[in-house]
Scaffold this motif. Structure first.
Motif, PDB file in Angstrom:
ATOM      1  N   VAL A 135       0.826  -1.218   0.000  1.00 36.29           N
ATOM      2  CA  VAL A 135       0.000   0.000   0.000  1.00 36.29           C
ATOM      3  C   VAL A 135       0.859   1.266   0.000  1.00 36.29           C
ATOM      4  N   GLU A 136       0.265   2.335  -0.448  1.00 34.20           N
ATOM      5  CA  GLU A 136       0.940   3.625  -0.380  1.00 34.20           C
ATOM      6  C   GLU A 136       0.661   4.217   0.996  1.00 34.20           C
ATOM      7  N   PHE A 137       1.694   4.663   1.692  1.00 31.94           N
ATOM      8  CA  PHE A 137       1.487   5.254   3.012  1.00 31.94           C
ATOM      9  C   PHE A 137       1.010   6.693   2.857  1.00 31.94           C
ATOM     10  N   PRO A 138       0.188   7.162   3.798  1.00 26.97           N
ATOM     11  CA  PRO A 138      -0.104   8.598   3.806  1.00 26.97           C
ATOM     12  C   PRO A 138       1.130   9.341   4.345  1.00 26.97           C
ATOM     13  N   GLU A 139       1.135  10.662   4.280  1.00 22.47           N
ATOM     14  CA  GLU A 139       2.274  11.417   4.841  1.00 22.47           C
ATOM     15  C   GLU A 139       2.356  11.180   6.342  1.00 22.47           C
ATOM     16  N   PHE A 140       3.563  11.059   6.860  1.00 26.72           N
ATOM     17  CA  PHE A 140       3.719  10.855   8.308  1.00 26.72           C
ATOM     18  C   PHE A 140       5.027  11.481   8.773  1.00 26.72           C
ATOM     19  N   ASP A 141       5.070  11.805  10.074  1.00 28.30           N
ATOM     20  CA  ASP A 141       6.292  12.379  10.659  1.00 28.30           C
ATOM     21  C   ASP A 141       7.133  11.320  11.346  1.00 28.30           C
ATOM     22  N   VAL A 142       6.438  10.406  12.032  1.00 21.32           N
ATOM     23  CA  VAL A 142       7.165   9.324  12.700  1.00 21.32           C
ATOM     24  C   VAL A 142       6.435   8.005  12.452  1.00 21.32           C
ATOM     25  N   CYS A 143       7.222   6.952  12.371  1.00 18.27           N
ATOM     26  CA  CYS A 143       6.646   5.606  12.239  1.00 18.27           C
ATOM     27  C   CYS A 143       6.972   4.876  13.543  1.00 18.27           C
ATOM     28  N   VAL A 144       5.976   4.275  14.137  1.00 19.54           N
ATOM     29  CA  VAL A 144       6.182   3.537  15.390  1.00 19.54           C
ATOM     30  C   VAL A 144       5.488   2.198  15.225  1.00 19.54           C
ATOM     31  N   ALA A 145       6.200   1.099  15.451  1.00 21.84           N
ATOM     32  CA  ALA A 145       5.537  -0.175  15.179  1.00 21.84           C
ATOM     33  C   ALA A 145       6.227  -1.367  15.817  1.00 21.84           C
ATOM     34  N   ASN A 146       5.370  -2.298  16.242  1.00 23.72           N
ATOM     35  CA  ASN A 146       5.805  -3.651  16.578  1.00 23.72           C
ATOM     36  C   ASN A 146       5.414  -4.472  15.360  1.00 23.72           C
ATOM     37  N   ILE A 147       6.372  -4.691  14.483  1.00 22.97           N
ATOM     38  CA  ILE A 147       6.022  -5.213  13.154  1.00 22.97           C
ATOM     39  C   ILE A 147       6.100  -6.741  13.099  1.00 22.97           C
ATOM     40  N   PRO A 148       5.428  -7.349  12.102  1.00 24.19           N
ATOM     41  CA  PRO A 148       5.671  -8.769  11.862  1.00 24.19           C
ATOM     42  C   PRO A 148       7.093  -8.901  11.318  1.00 24.19           C
ATOM     43  N   LEU A 160      12.986   3.836   3.711  1.00 20.47           N
ATOM     44  CA  LEU A 160      14.193   4.629   3.444  1.00 20.47           C
ATOM     45  C   LEU A 160      14.425   4.958   1.977  1.00 20.47           C
ATOM     46  N   PHE A 161      13.957   4.085   1.084  1.00 21.23           N
ATOM     47  CA  PHE A 161      14.224   4.321  -0.335  1.00 21.23           C
ATOM     48  C   PHE A 161      12.956   4.606  -1.129  1.00 21.23           C
ATOM     49  N   GLY A 162      11.856   4.719  -0.429  1.00 20.47           N
ATOM     50  CA  GLY A 162      10.612   5.123  -1.070  1.00 20.47           C
ATOM     51  C   GLY A 162      10.500   6.641  -1.081  1.00 20.47           C
ATOM     52  N   PRO A 163       9.318   7.164  -1.408  1.00 17.38           N
ATOM     53  CA  PRO A 163       9.166   8.616  -1.557  1.00 17.38           C
ATOM     54  C   PRO A 163       8.892   9.356  -0.238  1.00 17.38           C
ATOM     55  N   TYR A 164       9.029   8.668   0.897  1.00 19.81           N
ATOM     56  CA  TYR A 164       8.556   9.249   2.163  1.00 19.81           C
ATOM     57  C   TYR A 164       9.610  10.116   2.844  1.00 19.81           C
ATOM     58  N   ARG A 165       9.106  11.189   3.464  1.00 17.50           N
ATOM     59  CA  ARG A 165       9.976  12.081   4.253  1.00 17.50           C
ATOM     60  C   ARG A 165       9.477  12.032   5.688  1.00 17.50           C
ATOM     61  N   PHE A 166      10.286  11.553   6.598  1.00 19.00           N
ATOM     62  CA  PHE A 166       9.836  11.441   7.987  1.00 19.00           C
ATOM     63  C   PHE A 166      11.028  11.636   8.914  1.00 19.00           C
ATOM     64  N   ARG A 167      10.723  11.867  10.189  1.00 11.10           N
ATOM     65  CA  ARG A 167      11.779  12.173  11.159  1.00 11.10           C
ATOM     66  C   ARG A 167      12.444  10.909  11.703  1.00 11.10           C
ATOM     67  N   THR A 168      11.612  10.003  12.217  1.00  8.26           N
ATOM     68  CA  THR A 168      12.173   8.769  12.784  1.00  8.26           C
ATOM     69  C   THR A 168      11.235   7.591  12.552  1.00  8.26           C
ATOM     70  N   ALA A 169      11.838   6.410  12.537  1.00  5.58           N
ATOM     71  CA  ALA A 169      11.058   5.170  12.590  1.00  5.58           C
ATOM     72  C   ALA A 169      11.549   4.416  13.819  1.00  5.58           C
ATOM     73  N   THR A 170      10.630   4.163  14.745  1.00  2.00           N
ATOM     74  CA  THR A 170      10.985   3.430  15.963  1.00  2.00           C
ATOM     75  C   THR A 170      10.328   2.058  15.855  1.00  2.00           C
ATOM     76  N   LEU A 171      11.141   1.048  15.618  1.00  2.00           N
ATOM     77  CA  LEU A 171      10.607  -0.263  15.252  1.00  2.00           C
ATOM     78  C   LEU A 171      11.073  -1.340  16.217  1.00  2.00           C
ATOM     79  N   LEU A 172      10.119  -2.201  16.596  1.00  2.00           N
ATOM     80  CA  LEU A 172      10.471  -3.374  17.389  1.00  2.00           C
ATOM     81  C   LEU A 172      10.772  -4.499  16.401  1.00  2.00           C
TER      82      LEU A 172
END
Ligand SMILES: C[S@@+](CC[C@H](N)C(=O)[O-])C[C@H]1O[C@@H](n2cnc3c(N)ncnc32)[C@H](O)[C@@H]1O
Length: 359
Positions: A135-148, A160-172
């Motif tokens: 899916v295409e993500f909407p605009e976001f400032d931070v990504c936070v997730a406990n991902i599969p 990181l290599f898509g069209p998104y501009r964001f401050r941080t991704a905090t990922l588990l």
């Protein structure tokens, strides 16, 4: 270049996601986001391990993740895999202006939607039902997730290599994956994943999380990692860099000199450099990871890699150019795990100056 890579992602977004904008049905304006009872799994449906459905149920860990995500007032938050909403509840109760959560399982879509409504925070939440990788993500400032954990590499590539501009991704992430992600060239554990991510972002380990904090308990422990894009051009062609690191880290126990001396490698690179052709599939943005390049362009010599129409002398001269670049960079005797990104970038530049290209 960034635009070309983004276009690749845009083409991948073929599956149209349908949006659920949740509606406010509850009257409560003071959500009980810290209450441990809401985290417990009531077994109302079967959790699918192949979908990575391990719910994080320790409220202290959930609170810590929301805190470490450094959400600023007014931020748009992207969550991947909200599940039943244990983390989502905290993100909704934070200073964030809105939260968009991408979830593949319709049962979870329903659960997190109902959870937000019960908290009186439904108007802050948009649930995107679909596959995060597609899916295409909407605009976001931070990504936070406990991902599969199965989508760790393609998700980070997309961020990181898509069209998104964001401050941080905090990922588990799975602990071992997280360790490889934060490795540095100095510690001898450097690897393709770390090299690719560090090309455009800074990464750091925030905390470890025990497998006992999940239901059902997974086999592996986890670690919370912060990825912070630098937001400046990396100074290399990203597609070529990804192909280059695939070759460099493809045989991690060999020195770079040994890797680039192999006849099939020289022949393959020569063919690519002459014809300007790459792998049929192009660079694999979905795979930042994986240190084995055996099956890729630099791989077997089954006839595809032979260079037709060029003499032995021309191939030998090309081999000299490859060796010359390595000598000038003073990297022939080094293993890729000991080489910094600056050194790798210089080597790629020296290769390019000598007409050696990676696709
Ligand atoms: C590890 S669980 C996390 C649930 C919740 N965030 C928590 O911490 O309790 C991962 C969630 O991601 C969902 N999921 C799995 N693959 C997905 C994908 N490709 N795109 C979106 N969601 C996915 C699963 O259905 C599940 O709800």
């Amino acid at each position: 270049m960034k635009r070309a890579v983004s276009a690749l992602w845009a083409r991948r977004a073929v599956r149209q996601a349908y949006l659920y904008t949740t509606t406010t049905t509850a009257t409560s304006s003071s959500p009980e986001v810290g209450a441990s009872a809401s985290e417990a799994w009531d077994g109302r449906f079967r959790l699918h391990k192949p979908r990575g459905q391990h719910l994080l149920t320790n409220p202290r860990v959930l609170d810590a993740i929301a805190l470490r995500a450094a959400i600023s007032p007014g931020d748009a938050v992207l969550e991947v895999g909200p599940g039943t909403g244990n983390l989502t509840a905290r993100l909704l109760a934070s200073h964030a202006a809105r939260v968009a959560a991408v979830e593949i399982d319709p049962r979870m879509v329903e659960a997190v939607t109902a959870r937000a409504a019960a908290l009186g925070l439904a108007d802050k939440l948009t649930v995107i039902a679909g596959d995060t990788v597609e899916v295409e993500f909407p605009e976001f400032d931070v990504c936070v997730a406990n991902i599969p954990y199965g989508i760790s590499s393609p998700l980070i590539a997309k961020l990181l290599f898509g069209p998104y501009r964001f401050r941080t991704a905090t990922l588990l992430l799975q602990k071992e994956f997280a360790r490889r992600l934060v490795a540095t060239s100095g510690d001898g554990e450097y690897n393709r994943l770390a090299a690719n991510v560090r090309l455009v972002a800074d990464v750091r380990l925030l905390m470890d999380v025990s497998k006992r904090d999940f239901v059902p308990m997974p086999r592996v422990d986890s670690s919370l990692v912060e990825i912070r894009p630098r937001g400046i051009a990396p100074g290399v062609d990203v597609s070529e860099w990804l192909a280059f690191t695939r070759v460099c880290f493809g045989q991690k126990n060999k020195t770079l000199g040994a890797i680039f001396k192999q006849k099939r490698m020289v022949t393959e690179l020569f063919g690519q450099s002459q014809r300007g052709e790459g792998c049929a599939a192009g660079p694999s943005l979905g795979a930042l990871d994986g240190d084995s390049g055996e099956d890729d362009c630099g791989g077997n010599d089954d006839g595809r890699n032979r260079v037709v129409g060029f003499s032995e002398e021309e191939v030998a001269a090309f081999k000299e150019r490859v060796a010359g670049a390595l000598d000038t960079a003073e990297l022939a005797g080094k293993r890729p795990s000991k080489v910094s990104n600056d050194e790798l970038k210089r080597l790629l530049r020296l290769f390019n100056e000598r007409g050696v290209r990676f696709h």
